[in-house]
Design a protein around this motif. Sequence first.
Motif, PDB file in Angstrom:
ATOM      1  N   ARG A 147      -7.235   2.191 -12.998  1.00  0.00           N
ATOM      2  CA  ARG A 147      -8.184   1.476 -12.065  1.00  0.00           C
ATOM      3  C   ARG A 147      -9.318   0.980 -12.718  1.00  0.00           C
ATOM      4  O   ARG A 147     -10.048   0.448 -12.234  1.00  0.00           O
ATOM      5  CB  ARG A 147      -8.527   2.565 -11.058  1.00  0.00           C
ATOM      6  N   ASP A 198      -7.811   6.372  -0.988  1.00  0.00           N
ATOM      7  CA  ASP A 198      -8.949   6.245  -1.689  1.00  0.00           C
ATOM      8  C   ASP A 198      -8.782   4.795  -2.330  1.00  0.00           C
ATOM      9  O   ASP A 198      -8.485   4.561  -3.465  1.00  0.00           O
ATOM     10  CB  ASP A 198      -9.089   7.314  -2.863  1.00  0.00           C
ATOM     11  N   CYS A 209       0.908  -1.149   0.064  1.00  0.00           N
ATOM     12  CA  CYS A 209      -0.032  -0.131  -0.155  1.00  0.00           C
ATOM     13  C   CYS A 209       0.946   1.313  -0.033  1.00  0.00           C
ATOM     14  O   CYS A 209       1.733   1.360   0.764  1.00  0.00           O
ATOM     15  CB  CYS A 209      -0.998  -0.085   1.337  1.00  0.00           C
ATOM     16  N   LEU A 210       0.449   2.402  -0.815  1.00  0.00           N
ATOM     17  CA  LEU A 210       1.117   3.563  -1.012  1.00  0.00           C
ATOM     18  C   LEU A 210       0.272   4.699  -0.183  1.00  0.00           C
ATOM     19  O   LEU A 210       0.467   5.761  -0.596  1.00  0.00           O
ATOM     20  CB  LEU A 210       1.376   3.913  -2.340  1.00  0.00           C
ATOM     21  N   GLN A 211      -0.772   4.243   0.722  1.00  0.00           N
ATOM     22  CA  GLN A 211      -1.450   5.243   1.214  1.00  0.00           C
ATOM     23  C   GLN A 211      -2.256   6.372   0.534  1.00  0.00           C
ATOM     24  O   GLN A 211      -2.066   7.355   0.747  1.00  0.00           O
ATOM     25  CB  GLN A 211      -0.695   5.786   2.414  1.00  0.00           C
ATOM     26  N   ILE A 252      -8.619  -1.471  -4.277  1.00  0.00           N
ATOM     27  CA  ILE A 252      -8.380  -2.981  -4.383  1.00  0.00           C
ATOM     28  C   ILE A 252      -9.531  -3.716  -4.768  1.00  0.00           C
ATOM     29  O   ILE A 252      -9.337  -4.767  -5.540  1.00  0.00           O
ATOM     30  CB  ILE A 252      -7.672  -3.584  -3.196  1.00  0.00           C
ATOM     31  N   SER A 303      -7.886   5.339   4.355  1.00  0.00           N
ATOM     32  CA  SER A 303      -8.932   4.922   3.473  1.00  0.00           C
ATOM     33  C   SER A 303     -10.063   4.307   3.984  1.00  0.00           C
ATOM     34  O   SER A 303     -11.188   4.329   3.816  1.00  0.00           O
ATOM     35  CB  SER A 303      -8.510   3.924   2.283  1.00  0.00           C
ATOM     36  N   CYS A 356      -3.441  -3.824  -5.232  1.00  0.00           N
ATOM     37  CA  CYS A 356      -3.224  -2.405  -5.193  1.00  0.00           C
ATOM     38  C   CYS A 356      -2.968  -1.942  -6.617  1.00  0.00           C
ATOM     39  O   CYS A 356      -2.107  -2.238  -7.086  1.00  0.00           O
ATOM     40  CB  CYS A 356      -2.062  -2.137  -4.296  1.00  0.00           C
ATOM     41  N   PRO A 357      -3.906  -1.251  -7.328  1.00  0.00           N
ATOM     42  CA  PRO A 357      -3.347  -0.484  -8.483  1.00  0.00           C
ATOM     43  C   PRO A 357      -2.402   0.525  -8.410  1.00  0.00           C
ATOM     44  O   PRO A 357      -1.905   0.997  -9.318  1.00  0.00           O
ATOM     45  CB  PRO A 357      -4.802   0.131  -9.043  1.00  0.00           C
ATOM     46  N   GLU A 358      -2.054   1.163  -7.159  1.00  0.00           N
ATOM     47  CA  GLU A 358      -1.120   2.123  -7.233  1.00  0.00           C
ATOM     48  C   GLU A 358       0.275   1.540  -6.768  1.00  0.00           C
ATOM     49  O   GLU A 358       1.099   1.961  -7.659  1.00  0.00           O
ATOM     50  CB  GLU A 358      -1.216   2.829  -5.676  1.00  0.00           C
TER      51      GLU A 358
HETATM   52  S1  SF4 Z   1      -5.607   1.279  -3.487  1.00  0.00           S
HETATM   53 FE1  SF4 Z   1      -5.744   0.744  -1.432  1.00  0.00          FE
HETATM   54  S2  SF4 Z   1      -3.814  -0.416  -1.064  1.00  0.00           S
HETATM   55 FE2  SF4 Z   1      -3.581   0.761  -2.912  1.00  0.00          FE
HETATM   56  S3  SF4 Z   1      -2.421   2.559  -2.303  1.00  0.00           S
HETATM   57 FE3  SF4 Z   1      -4.237   3.089  -2.221  1.00  0.00          FE
HETATM   58  S4  SF4 Z   1      -5.324   2.805  -0.174  1.00  0.00           S
HETATM   59 FE4  SF4 Z   1      -3.142   1.641  -0.539  1.00  0.00          FE
END
Ligand code: SF4
Length: 523
Positions: A431, A411, A406-408, A414, A486, A421-423
């Motif tokens: 997304r 929003d 997770c990159l915090q 997942i 989130s 995690c798409p980030e």
């Molecule tokens: S999508 Fe979810 S898991 Fe990924 S960075 Fe954002 S809060 Fe974290």
Amino acid sequence: MLRVFQKDILDPKQFVVTLELVPGRESTGRSVDTVIGIAKDAFADGRISAVSITDNPGGNPSLSPDAIGYRIFSIGMDVIVHFTCRDMNRVGMESRALQLAMMGMKNILALTGDYSGKGFGGQGAPVFDLDSVNLQIMLRMIGERINAAGDPDAFFTGCAVSPFKWTEGECVAQYAKLNRKLAAGAQFVITQLGYDARKFQELIHIQRHMDLKVPTMGSVYVLTPRAAQIMKQGKIPGVVVTDALLKTVQKEWSNKNQGRTAAIERSARLGAVLQGLGYRGIHIGGIHRDFSTVGKILDRMAQIKDDWREFLPQFNDTQIRGFYAFRESSAVSVSTPVFGHYHPPVTIMDRLLYFLMRRFHNIFFTFNSPLAPIFQILCRKLDKSKTSQRFVNIVEHIIKHLLLGCLQCGDCAIQHVGFLCPESGCPKHTRNGACGGSRDGMCEVNPERRCVWFRAHSRLVTDGNVTELCHGCVPPRMWELNNTSSWLNFHLHRDHQSNGGEIAKFCRQTQCRLMPHDKKNLS
Ligand code: SF4
């Protein structure tokens, strides 16, 4: 207002030809003159509906398609502007869209874009604030504002798709995203380049199977050994040239004149095959010097178009163990695709993680969970002080960083990506589905890592939930939530799930008919 391309592609009796031009890294001089010269000749020829201008191809800087496109537009040639998500955030993109509308250039090919290449002082920062689905929606929303302001002429937007994928996961990811792009407003489709007629057929069959009635153009390219070599090495994301084809092209070009003749013949034959298969046009690339080659391709196509079936076996740049959604015998009629019959290997650990996260999500992060009102009260309490906010944030981050990297972003999305995690998992932060650049299930940007959408498919297929990849559209990340919890944002209705309604409304809620045997479609 020039509307040649839109009029032509929407006329089912027309077979449309467009030409892709690539500006150089100069604002004046030979490269500019060459592009303008080709466009002028295309206009004089009269068979080309529009020229499309690339947007920093390969992520490397080049003259803006808006600037050179406008020069071409002024001579009377219609223009399709390529519009990628790589170099600007949503504010810059909206501003650019307004500028294009004011210039009258409203044919837009909305693309995720190749990853960032090298510019002044090194590699550029990859932005990817929006993905191509959200770009479509943004252009639609601006289009409505244009209409409301009294101009009936909004954007005419298209999208790209790559049928040249050899794993089921990537094929599903491409077609699922195509469904979303069309739901988001794309009005025409242009394929990536490949030399496999079966894959070209597959795309047409899939569109019929999914009831996606949108004019689709196939890509044709004048292959030189240099271009074929670059494509073979995978340096042009989404484009496929195999070893065998590269060798053939190299042999043909051992004599330059013969090579050129062979390239024109191959392009004309592929064009004839695409017309025969039901494509509504061809998009010709690889024209860098003058227009005469295009004229020769079109003349030859006119001579041979009725013989297209004869040429089908020549476009057999297939992969031996590659995935095909339709059986070979279904060359013309539409049968049921064979998606979902293959269950890719998923490790026990991956399956367990997916299972636990889905259950956890269903209990803690759905508004219709019986516990939701309690969580909301609790979150409201925790949100009252900075200390408790920080505490939740730290706990969430530790857990999600270990499980998901997770990159915090604050929003969380997942649930749209098979609980990945798409980030952190996708360098383009998509997304809504995969970009076109994956190869054999691996990421375009980090080829040592699996594409997050390929992984999502593997997880979802075991669970009968693949349809999740194409239902609705996922609004973009809300950057104002960066570095916040989130969990709190979800329960306090601050994230995209509560605030993306206006955007989601612009995504036509079409039935996703890709996976008829999926749980969701059976319910
Ligand atoms: S999508 Fe979810 S898991 Fe990924 S960075 Fe954002 S809060 Fe974290």
